[in-house]
Scaffold this motif. Structure first.
Motif, PDB file in Angstrom:
ATOM      1  N   LEU A   1      -2.151  11.022   0.498  1.00 37.63           N
ATOM      2  CA  LEU A   1      -2.387  10.228  -0.709  1.00 37.63           C
ATOM      3  C   LEU A   1      -2.328  11.113  -1.944  1.00 37.63           C
ATOM      4  O   LEU A   1      -1.728  10.736  -2.966  1.00 37.63           O
ATOM      5  CB  LEU A   1      -3.740   9.515  -0.621  1.00 37.63           C
ATOM      6  CG  LEU A   1      -4.073   8.565  -1.771  1.00 37.63           C
ATOM      7  CD1 LEU A   1      -3.070   7.409  -1.830  1.00 37.63           C
ATOM      8  CD2 LEU A   1      -5.494   8.026  -1.618  1.00 37.63           C
TER       9      LEU A   1
ATOM     10  N   ASP B   1      -6.957   4.105  -1.844  1.00 38.59           N
ATOM     11  CA  ASP B   1      -5.578   3.692  -2.093  1.00 38.59           C
ATOM     12  C   ASP B   1      -5.491   2.850  -3.364  1.00 38.59           C
ATOM     13  O   ASP B   1      -4.609   3.072  -4.200  1.00 38.59           O
ATOM     14  CB  ASP B   1      -5.065   2.913  -0.879  1.00 38.59           C
ATOM     15  CG  ASP B   1      -3.562   2.883  -0.804  1.00 38.59           C
ATOM     16  OD1 ASP B   1      -2.939   3.966  -0.819  1.00 38.59           O
ATOM     17  OD2 ASP B   1      -2.993   1.776  -0.732  1.00 38.59           O
ATOM     18  N   ASP B   2      -6.424   1.918  -3.536  1.00 41.78           N
ATOM     19  CA  ASP B   2      -6.432   1.053  -4.724  1.00 41.78           C
ATOM     20  C   ASP B   2      -6.810   1.821  -5.988  1.00 41.78           C
ATOM     21  O   ASP B   2      -6.166   1.663  -7.030  1.00 41.78           O
ATOM     22  CB  ASP B   2      -7.408  -0.110  -4.537  1.00 41.78           C
ATOM     23  CG  ASP B   2      -6.832  -1.214  -3.664  1.00 41.78           C
ATOM     24  OD1 ASP B   2      -5.600  -1.282  -3.527  1.00 41.78           O
ATOM     25  OD2 ASP B   2      -7.630  -1.993  -3.119  1.00 41.78           O
TER      26      ASP B   2
ATOM     27  N   GLN C   1       1.294  11.930  -2.692  1.00 43.17           N
ATOM     28  CA  GLN C   1       1.988  10.821  -3.355  1.00 43.17           C
ATOM     29  C   GLN C   1       1.593  10.716  -4.816  1.00 43.17           C
ATOM     30  O   GLN C   1       2.446  10.462  -5.681  1.00 43.17           O
ATOM     31  CB  GLN C   1       1.684   9.507  -2.641  1.00 43.17           C
ATOM     32  CG  GLN C   1       2.484   9.314  -1.378  1.00 43.17           C
ATOM     33  CD  GLN C   1       2.313   7.913  -0.847  1.00 43.17           C
ATOM     34  OE1 GLN C   1       1.505   7.695   0.043  1.00 43.17           O
ATOM     35  NE2 GLN C   1       3.058   6.981  -1.387  1.00 43.17           N
TER      36      GLN C   1
ATOM     37  N   ALA D   1      -3.977   4.132  -7.079  1.00 41.26           N
ATOM     38  CA  ALA D   1      -2.857   3.354  -7.624  1.00 41.26           C
ATOM     39  C   ALA D   1      -3.192   2.801  -9.009  1.00 41.26           C
ATOM     40  O   ALA D   1      -2.363   2.868  -9.929  1.00 41.26           O
ATOM     41  CB  ALA D   1      -2.494   2.215  -6.676  1.00 41.26           C
TER      42      ALA D   1
ATOM     43  N   TRP E   1      -2.295   5.573   7.737  1.00 47.17           N
ATOM     44  CA  TRP E   1      -3.689   5.463   8.185  1.00 47.17           C
ATOM     45  C   TRP E   1      -3.870   4.267   9.120  1.00 47.17           C
ATOM     46  O   TRP E   1      -4.540   4.369  10.154  1.00 47.17           O
ATOM     47  CB  TRP E   1      -4.631   5.353   6.979  1.00 47.17           C
ATOM     48  CG  TRP E   1      -6.060   5.134   7.378  1.00 47.17           C
ATOM     49  CD1 TRP E   1      -6.760   3.971   7.285  1.00 47.17           C
ATOM     50  CD2 TRP E   1      -6.959   6.085   7.955  1.00 47.17           C
ATOM     51  NE1 TRP E   1      -8.048   4.136   7.763  1.00 47.17           N
ATOM     52  CE2 TRP E   1      -8.187   5.437   8.183  1.00 47.17           C
ATOM     53  CE3 TRP E   1      -6.844   7.432   8.305  1.00 47.17           C
ATOM     54  CZ2 TRP E   1      -9.291   6.068   8.742  1.00 47.17           C
ATOM     55  CZ3 TRP E   1      -7.950   8.071   8.852  1.00 47.17           C
ATOM     56  CH2 TRP E   1      -9.150   7.388   9.067  1.00 47.17           C
TER      57      TRP E   1
ATOM     58  N   TYR F   1      -1.575   5.225   3.163  1.00 41.17           N
ATOM     59  CA  TYR F   1      -2.411   4.182   3.766  1.00 41.17           C
ATOM     60  C   TYR F   1      -1.680   3.505   4.924  1.00 41.17           C
ATOM     61  O   TYR F   1      -2.298   3.171   5.942  1.00 41.17           O
ATOM     62  CB  TYR F   1      -2.848   3.142   2.730  1.00 41.17           C
ATOM     63  CG  TYR F   1      -3.793   2.145   3.341  1.00 41.17           C
ATOM     64  CD1 TYR F   1      -5.100   2.517   3.653  1.00 41.17           C
ATOM     65  CD2 TYR F   1      -3.378   0.864   3.667  1.00 41.17           C
ATOM     66  CE1 TYR F   1      -5.974   1.625   4.262  1.00 41.17           C
ATOM     67  CE2 TYR F   1      -4.236  -0.035   4.270  1.00 41.17           C
ATOM     68  CZ  TYR F   1      -5.532   0.354   4.570  1.00 41.17           C
ATOM     69  OH  TYR F   1      -6.382  -0.528   5.182  1.00 41.17           O
TER      70      TYR F   1
ATOM     71  N   PRO G   1       0.824  -1.219   0.000  1.00 40.87           N
ATOM     72  CA  PRO G   1       0.000   0.000   0.000  1.00 40.87           C
ATOM     73  C   PRO G   1       0.856   1.267   0.000  1.00 40.87           C
ATOM     74  O   PRO G   1       2.054   1.228   0.260  1.00 40.87           O
ATOM     75  CB  PRO G   1      -0.803  -0.122   1.290  1.00 40.87           C
ATOM     76  CG  PRO G   1      -0.015  -1.027   2.163  1.00 40.87           C
ATOM     77  CD  PRO G   1       0.741  -1.947   1.255  1.00 40.87           C
ATOM     78  N   SER G   2       0.205   2.383  -0.276  1.00 38.42           N
ATOM     79  CA  SER G   2       0.895   3.674  -0.269  1.00 38.42           C
ATOM     80  C   SER G   2       1.365   4.019   1.138  1.00 38.42           C
ATOM     81  O   SER G   2       0.869   3.490   2.134  1.00 38.42           O
ATOM     82  CB  SER G   2      -0.060   4.773  -0.756  1.00 38.42           C
ATOM     83  OG  SER G   2      -1.102   4.961   0.193  1.00 38.42           O
TER      84      SER G   2
ATOM     85  N   ALA H   1     -10.690   4.439   2.833  1.00 37.95           N
ATOM     86  CA  ALA H   1      -9.235   4.591   2.690  1.00 37.95           C
ATOM     87  C   ALA H   1      -8.638   3.463   1.856  1.00 37.95           C
ATOM     88  O   ALA H   1      -7.799   3.702   0.981  1.00 37.95           O
ATOM     89  CB  ALA H   1      -8.574   4.660   4.071  1.00 37.95           C
TER      90      ALA H   1
ATOM     91  N   TRP I   1       2.204   1.706  -6.153  1.00 39.30           N
ATOM     92  CA  TRP I   1       2.214   1.025  -4.857  1.00 39.30           C
ATOM     93  C   TRP I   1       1.205  -0.097  -4.877  1.00 39.30           C
ATOM     94  O   TRP I   1       0.393  -0.200  -5.755  1.00 39.30           O
ATOM     95  CB  TRP I   1       1.937   1.959  -3.664  1.00 39.30           C
ATOM     96  CG  TRP I   1       0.662   2.742  -3.783  1.00 39.30           C
ATOM     97  CD1 TRP I   1      -0.613   2.313  -3.499  1.00 39.30           C
ATOM     98  CD2 TRP I   1       0.528   4.103  -4.212  1.00 39.30           C
ATOM     99  NE1 TRP I   1      -1.506   3.317  -3.737  1.00 39.30           N
ATOM    100  CE2 TRP I   1      -0.840   4.430  -4.165  1.00 39.30           C
ATOM    101  CE3 TRP I   1       1.437   5.083  -4.634  1.00 39.30           C
ATOM    102  CZ2 TRP I   1      -1.333   5.695  -4.531  1.00 39.30           C
ATOM    103  CZ3 TRP I   1       0.953   6.315  -4.994  1.00 39.30           C
ATOM    104  CH2 TRP I   1      -0.415   6.614  -4.937  1.00 39.30           C
TER     105      TRP I   1
END
Length: 198
Positions: free
Chosen positions: A60, A181-182, A63, A185, A9, A6, A2-3, A177, A198
């Protein structure tokens, strides 16, 4: 993997939130029944949840902007800084709540239509949107002693702010969250023509 956003988090940000939940248990107990003298803790939890989620969303976005800027600029650090500034200047996450509209606006700076992408990825996206909006209404009602916002919470069935309501918000933010993140990415991998960053 994960990033970094995340990882924070579920790491440091979760630990700070858990600390308040632990204080709530110390004051109110862990058994069934109505809690007395916990309203201020519920309000503190509301503030902490809203603030930590805003921090996650901002990290996020940072990034994602870094990935885009570095892809655009290659080995030219000055160009990377110009691109980074362009994609993040006057960002709503830097000056207001992490509302659904603020998230949508800020992630659109990199070309991502965040909420439509979340809806495509997960059928719970509308629920997350609603819970995030209500959390921010609660945060603003408390911060500004705004009776109109408190009335909105009453109409939404979210007042008084109880531990149960705070837990609903937390579960929604945890799921949101992961999905953000997904989705970010996946979008960056497609946009930049390579693997997910990521």
């Amino acid at each position: 993997m994960p990033s970094f956003a995340y990882q924070e988090w579920i790491g440091a940000r979760r630990a700070r939130i858990d600390e308040l939940f632990s204080a709530h248990t110390t004051v109110g107990g862990s058994g069934r029944g109505r809690r007395w003298q916990t309203e201020q803790l519920n309000w503190s939890l509301t503030f902490r949840l809203a603030g930590e989620f805003q921090g996650f969303a901002r990290e996020l976005h940072d990034q994602a902007v870094d990935c885009c800027a570095n892809s655009i600029a290659g080995t030219n650090p000055t160009l990377a800084n110009v691109a980074r500034a362009s994609m993040s200047s006057n960002r709503q996450l830097d000056r207001g709540n992490a509302s659904p509209s603020a998230l949508g606006n800020d992630f659109s700076r990199i070309g991502l239509l965040l909420w439509p992408a979340l809806k495509t990825a997960d059928r719970r996206a509308d629920k997350w949107n609603s819970e995030l909006e209500t959390l921010n209404v609660a945060r603003n009602a408390i911060a500004h002693d705004d009776q109109r916002n408190f009335l909105q919470l009453v109409n939404a069935g979210k007042f008084p702010i109880t531990l149960t309501i705070v837990r609903i918000w937390r579960r929604a933010l945890d799921s949101l969250a992961v999905a953000m993140d997904d989705v970010v990415a996946d979008y960056l991998g497609t946009l930049l023509g390579g693997p997910r960053p990521w």
